[in-house]
Design an enzyme around this catalytic site. Structure first.
Site, PDB file in Angstrom:
ATOM      1  N   SER A 130       0.848  -1.185   0.000  1.00 53.70           N
ATOM      2  CA  SER A 130       0.000   0.000   0.000  1.00 53.70           C
ATOM      3  C   SER A 130       0.890   1.244   0.000  1.00 53.70           C
ATOM      4  CB  SER A 130      -0.955  -0.043   1.187  1.00 53.70           C
ATOM      5  OG  SER A 130      -1.996   0.884   1.045  1.00 53.70           O
ATOM      6  N   ASP A 165      -9.668  -3.559  -5.711  1.00 52.85           N
ATOM      7  CA  ASP A 165      -9.125  -2.712  -4.652  1.00 52.85           C
ATOM      8  C   ASP A 165      -9.670  -1.290  -4.813  1.00 52.85           C
ATOM      9  OD1 ASP A 165      -7.610  -1.344  -2.784  1.00 52.85           O
ATOM     10  OD2 ASP A 165      -5.742  -2.350  -3.304  1.00 52.85           O
ATOM     11  N   HIS A 204      -8.304  -4.743  -1.387  1.00 55.08           N
ATOM     12  CA  HIS A 204      -7.047  -4.207  -0.878  1.00 55.08           C
ATOM     13  C   HIS A 204      -6.313  -5.194   0.023  1.00 55.08           C
ATOM     14  CE1 HIS A 204      -4.301  -0.896  -0.190  1.00 55.08           C
ATOM     15  NE2 HIS A 204      -4.412  -1.033   1.114  1.00 55.08           N
TER      16      HIS A 204
END
Length: 702
Positions: free
Chosen positions: A554, A641, A673
């Site tokens: 991320s 995501d 995600h």
């Protein structure tokens, strides 16, 4: 011998981006069209290429998966949590992906010691509340976003996402009949809850940019069209959430950006009224409140940073929260106060000092905290599973790199510690076989950067000779990466790999200033800190550049892309999971999920040319360089995501290929995600990533 297909070559279809007099042609922005047939075909081609390129690792992947599985007690039970007259717990069954949520009645109201559960013994009176395996049947993805039983224990609400986009449908089950009620509330955010009387559900929905912006009140048994808006926040910078206090006295509606917060109170027994603000929002001031009763008076304990960089704790009257503030714990520079959990008779305060999480019990009358001490140099601790208002003990979750996750109940009056369970590790695991310690690297500006290490002792002490090393980093949103135990990591350590975490600025390990020195126009510190940590490990003989792999996910994926551009010579490989590598394009588009909210973290390049220039100077996709020998790259993403869209790593990999980099893209076509769902799927996913890491490091297959 099976031939490996050529790497997919994404077509160049330039799209012009113009801001602040700067014109940029983006050749791969067309990949953002998620439903376009050409985009889907390209992603499928990337997956096929990656599978072909890593086919030789299939036996190793299977071996690692079996190692994880063989060390895990597959048929197991969680430690029961008491709520009302029931013990709540989860069963996991060998061969099943998801947990089975259960409850059993208390033996007596005075019973605070949970039953010792055994997988092969039926608990008297056990009820299955929700078998997630049945709910997930027929779906490639399954996740629960809400799960709560009403105070009177007669109803269950749960919210399900079967796509991975974090949009949940709430359902309600009658626990006395087992029947589903007609209530079905689609497109909700996570975290719905029953009102204390069980008549209503409080839930949150999102706007077009996936921002939770509205809190709703639903009466069970009525049409959703009749649901009432409790609160709506029009400012795009703020997320909204809501929950009831542990005392069931108030509903607290919470608003927050990265730098500012605001809370509103409603009486839990009268949700027909209007919410009243605790403290009006003030730019740059964050606070959170928790209800308690002291000397018969309703009070709020508020943790805030108004003129207190690392936060302080004050107490105010609940009926006059903007009145006089009584300081309970004064601001202490370098000791970051995180929050408070209030109970009827005492509270627990969470904070960080010297890079580690800490807890202390707080006496309401004296205001004196008593720190709960632990005897390991590196560890992680937090409260866990404490829904009751008046318990005699507090439950903690404790662990470290070498100590498996441990559930501990502490009797507050006596400080007696009762270990309820330690995560089983099958196969003869002995923590004494492993070592952990912290070393310090020097950043470019002389700041000392903590680096935590864990290793298997039989391979020698780190630094005696260069070893294969796996370096993890994050460094954003004040989120710390604490030393936690991992069964999957044993597959690395037992092959002689040293695992390390670089606690770079932008994270939350060392106080609020540590965070502020790694955000906005100081963001480069995050990247150079990680490079400094890697250089320290190489220069001091822990590893060498040929045996060093970096990983981040991320916002940590942004870190990975940045360090690949800054110091490609330091790394043999880069594993970037759902990586935020096209940061400038995303942050320039306020219509995308989360963008406006993110301006407090990264700056607003849309309106500020200085921020635009700064971000353009580091965003990984735009800074891939010709003539550079990049490390091997594996980018892992998910089609659904909503936080970091698949298009970012897809564009990044296409650009890396242009300059001759060995870059692979793996896109999960039914996930979000957090990656794939289901424990076995998750283990296989981690085995896939570890096998690639071992291949890069040259760690021999057994």
């Amino acid at each position: 011998m099976t031939s490996v297909p050529e790497a997919p070559s994404a077509a160049r279809r330039p799209v012009l981006r113009s801001h602040h007099g700067d014109d940029v042609e983006d050749a791969y922005e067309w990949l953002r069209a998620k439903d376009d047939a050409d985009v889907r075909a390209h992603l499928e081609a990337e997956n096929a290429f990656t599978e072909a390129r890593t086919a030789h690792l299939a036996p190793l992947r299977e071996q690692i998966f079996e190692e994880i599985r063989s060390r895990t007690l597959e048929t197991d039970m969680s430690v029961p949590v008491r709520r009302g007259q029931w013990w709540y717990y989860t069963r996991s069954i060998e061969g099943q992906q998801y947990g089975i949520h259960c409850r059993a009645p208390l033996v007596s109201p005075e019973d605070w010691d949970p039953p010792v559960l055994s997988p092969d013994i039926t608990v008297p009176g056990e009820q299955v509340l929700l078998d997630a395996n049945r709910e997930a049947d027929g779906h490639d993805f399954f996740a629960l976003g809400s799960f709560e039983v009403s105070t009177d224990a007669t109803r269950l609400l749960y919210a399900v996402d079967t796509v991975g986009d974090e949009r949940y449908t709430i359902r309600v089950r009658d626990l006395e009949t087992g029947e589903l009620l007609p209530d079905a509330i689609p497109d909700t955010f996570a975290g719905a809850s029953f009102s204390p009387d069980g008549r209503h559900i409080v839930y949150t929905t999102v706007d077009e940019a996936w921002r939770p912006d509205t809190v709703w009140l639903h009466e069970v048994g009525t049409a959703t069209s009749d649901d009432r808006t409790l609160f709506h926040e029009p400012d795009d910078r703020y997320w909204v959430g809501a929950g009831f206090t542990r005392s069931d006295r108030y509903l607290i509606i919470e608003l927050g950006s990265s730098i500012t917060s605001e809370e509103w109170l409603m009486d839990a027994d009268d949700l027909s009224g209007q919410p009243r603000v605790v403290w009006p929002r003030q730019e740059g001031v964050e606070y959170s409140s928790s209800h308690a009763v002291v000397d018969g008076e309703d009070v709020l304990y508020i943790v805030h940073n108004d003129q207190a960089l690392d936060f302080e704790l004050v107490r105010v009257r609940a009926d006059d929260p903007q009145g006089p503030r009584e300081i309970v714990l004064a601001h202490e520079p370098g000791q970051r106060l995180l929050g408070i959990s209030t109970f009827r008779d005492w509270a627990v305060v969470a904070y960080r000092r010297d890079g580690l999480s800490r807890l202390a019990t707080l006496d309401y009358l004296s205001g004196a905290p008593t720190e709960i001490a632990f005897d390991e140099d590196l560890y992680d601790v937090g409260t866990a599973g404490n829904p009751e208002w008046a318990p005699p003990m507090i439950r903690l979750a404790f662990g470290s790199f070498v100590t498996p996750s441990t559930v501990v109940d502490i009797v507050v009056a006596t400080d007696e510690r009762r270990i309820r369970k330690q995560q089983p590790v099958l196969g003869g695991y002995d923590p004494a076989d492993y070592g952990q310690r912290r070393v310090w690297a020097l950043a470019e500006d002389g700041t000392r950067i903590p680096v935590s290490l864990v290793w298997r002792r039989s391979f020698g002490e780190p630094g005696e000779k260069p070893r294969p090393l796996h370096l993890y980093g994050y460094g954003s949103y004040e989120h710390p990466i604490d030393p936690a135990f991992s069964i999957a990591r044993l597959s690395e350590l037992d092959r002689g790999v040293v695992f390390a975490v670089a606690h770079v600025r932008g994270g939350g390990e060392m106080g609020r200033s540590w965070y502020e020195d790694g955000k906005l126009l100081s963001k480069r510190n995050t990247f150079t800190d990680f490079v400094a940590a890697a250089r320290h490990l190489v220069q001091n003989g822990y590893t060498d550049a040929e045996h060093l792999v970096a990983e981040g996910g991320s916002a940590g994926g942004l870190l990975m892309g940045a360090v690949a551009n800054i110091a490609p010579e330091l790394f043999a490989g880069i594993l970037a999971v759902v990586p935020f590598v096209d940061a400038l394009t995303t942050i320039l588009d306020p219509s995308l999920p989360l963008t406006v909210i993110e301006w407090d973290e990264w700056g607003n390049p849309l309106d500020d040319p200085g921020v635009y220039a700064y971000m353009k100077g580091y965003t990984p996709y735009e800074n891939v360089r010709d003539g550079v020998d990049y490390p091997r790259v594996l980018a892992v993403t998910s089609l659904n995501d909503t936080r970091v869209m698949y298009v970012e790593p897809a564009k990044w990999v296409a650009r890396l290929r242009e300059v001759g980099a060995d870059a692979l893209l793996k896109c999960e076509m039914s996930a979000g995600h957090g990656g794939v769902s289901g424990r076995y799927n998750s283990w296989r996913e981690r085995a896939y990533e570890l096998a690639w890491i071992f291949d890069v490091l040259g760690v021999a297959q057994d």
